[in-house]
Design a protein around this motif. Sequence first.
Motif, mmCIF file in Angstrom:
data_model
loop_
_atom_site.group_PDB
_atom_site.id
_atom_site.type_symbol
_atom_site.label_atom_id
_atom_site.label_comp_id
_atom_site.label_asym_id
_atom_site.label_seq_id
_atom_site.Cartn_x
_atom_site.Cartn_y
_atom_site.Cartn_z
ATOM 1 N N VAL A 149 0.860 -1.181 0.000
ATOM 2 C CA VAL A 149 0.000 0.000 0.000
ATOM 3 C C VAL A 149 0.896 1.230 0.000
ATOM 4 O O VAL A 149 2.045 1.178 0.446
ATOM 5 C CB VAL A 149 -0.952 0.038 1.211
ATOM 6 N N GLY A 150 0.379 2.322 -0.503
ATOM 7 C CA GLY A 150 1.125 3.580 -0.513
ATOM 8 C C GLY A 150 0.711 4.439 0.660
ATOM 9 O O GLY A 150 -0.487 4.639 0.902
ATOM 10 N N ILE A 151 1.675 4.932 1.402
ATOM 11 C CA ILE A 151 1.399 5.871 2.493
ATOM 12 C C ILE A 151 2.271 7.104 2.294
ATOM 13 O O ILE A 151 3.271 7.067 1.587
ATOM 14 C CB ILE A 151 1.649 5.235 3.883
ATOM 15 N N GLY A 152 1.874 8.191 2.912
ATOM 16 C CA GLY A 152 2.598 9.447 2.770
ATOM 17 C C GLY A 152 4.044 9.329 3.216
ATOM 18 O O GLY A 152 4.318 8.888 4.334
ATOM 19 N N GLY A 153 4.951 9.690 2.360
ATOM 20 C CA GLY A 153 6.368 9.588 2.674
ATOM 21 C C GLY A 153 6.860 10.664 3.614
ATOM 22 O O GLY A 153 7.918 10.532 4.220
ATOM 23 N N ASP A 154 6.090 11.734 3.775
ATOM 24 C CA ASP A 154 6.522 12.824 4.644
ATOM 25 C C ASP A 154 5.822 12.791 6.003
ATOM 26 O O ASP A 154 5.802 13.783 6.730
ATOM 27 C CB ASP A 154 6.300 14.171 3.957
ATOM 28 N N LEU A 155 5.270 11.614 6.372
ATOM 29 C CA LEU A 155 4.632 11.481 7.679
ATOM 30 C C LEU A 155 5.678 11.478 8.784
ATOM 31 O O LEU A 155 6.819 11.050 8.588
ATOM 32 C CB LEU A 155 3.849 10.163 7.756
ATOM 33 N N ASP A 156 5.264 11.938 9.952
ATOM 34 C CA ASP A 156 6.109 11.859 11.136
ATOM 35 C C ASP A 156 6.421 10.388 11.402
ATOM 36 O O ASP A 156 5.569 9.515 11.229
ATOM 37 C CB ASP A 156 5.368 12.487 12.323
ATOM 38 N N GLU A 157 7.630 10.080 11.826
ATOM 39 C CA GLU A 157 8.075 8.687 11.989
ATOM 40 C C GLU A 157 7.201 7.916 12.972
ATOM 41 O O GLU A 157 6.869 6.748 12.737
ATOM 42 C CB GLU A 157 9.537 8.657 12.442
ATOM 43 N N LYS A 158 6.778 8.542 14.049
ATOM 44 C CA LYS A 158 5.934 7.870 15.047
ATOM 45 C C LYS A 158 4.573 7.510 14.452
ATOM 46 O O LYS A 158 4.083 6.398 14.612
ATOM 47 C CB LYS A 158 5.772 8.770 16.268
ATOM 48 N N ILE A 159 3.989 8.461 13.730
ATOM 49 C CA ILE A 159 2.690 8.222 13.090
ATOM 50 C C ILE A 159 2.834 7.155 12.009
ATOM 51 O O ILE A 159 1.978 6.275 11.874
ATOM 52 C CB ILE A 159 2.130 9.533 12.503
ATOM 53 N N ARG A 160 3.916 7.203 11.281
ATOM 54 C CA ARG A 160 4.161 6.225 10.220
ATOM 55 C C ARG A 160 4.226 4.807 10.795
ATOM 56 O O ARG A 160 3.610 3.887 10.275
ATOM 57 C CB ARG A 160 5.462 6.556 9.491
ATOM 58 N N GLU A 161 4.957 4.628 11.887
ATOM 59 C CA GLU A 161 5.080 3.315 12.518
ATOM 60 C C GLU A 161 3.721 2.806 12.994
ATOM 61 O O GLU A 161 3.385 1.639 12.802
ATOM 62 C CB GLU A 161 6.053 3.381 13.697
ATOM 63 N N GLN A 162 2.943 3.705 13.619
ATOM 64 C CA GLN A 162 1.616 3.312 14.104
ATOM 65 C C GLN A 162 0.703 2.928 12.948
ATOM 66 O O GLN A 162 -0.070 1.965 13.037
ATOM 67 C CB GLN A 162 0.990 4.446 14.920
ATOM 68 N N LEU A 163 0.779 3.678 11.854
ATOM 69 C CA LEU A 163 -0.042 3.385 10.685
ATOM 70 C C LEU A 163 0.324 2.030 10.079
ATOM 71 O O LEU A 163 -0.554 1.231 9.745
ATOM 72 C CB LEU A 163 0.111 4.494 9.639
#
Length: 105
Positions: A30-44
Amino acid sequence: MDPRLPYHQRPKPALVDEVNIDESRPERCVGIGGDLDEKIREQLVILLKQNVHLFAWSMADMKGIDPAITSHELNVDSTYKPMRQKRRKLGADKAQAVNEEVEKA
């Protein structure tokens, strides 16, 4: 994004990262936003991996969905005979504008 714009004119996301959410099936990404905060990215990513069974990757994955929901039909009386509509000609100026638009694409 304006849905009225043609697909090729819509703005592209700034940065998208492809993430594999099913370790046993590497094609399931799946594609997710590459400029997300690292903590939010991990949770997602954790959330997506926990719920990978909810994704429909193919038609076979959508068992149990009533075809009445996913299909449509035209509300046409079958007793009527089909009829061809009369051809409508454009004026010279409109025909030229249409031709110019067709040549652009």
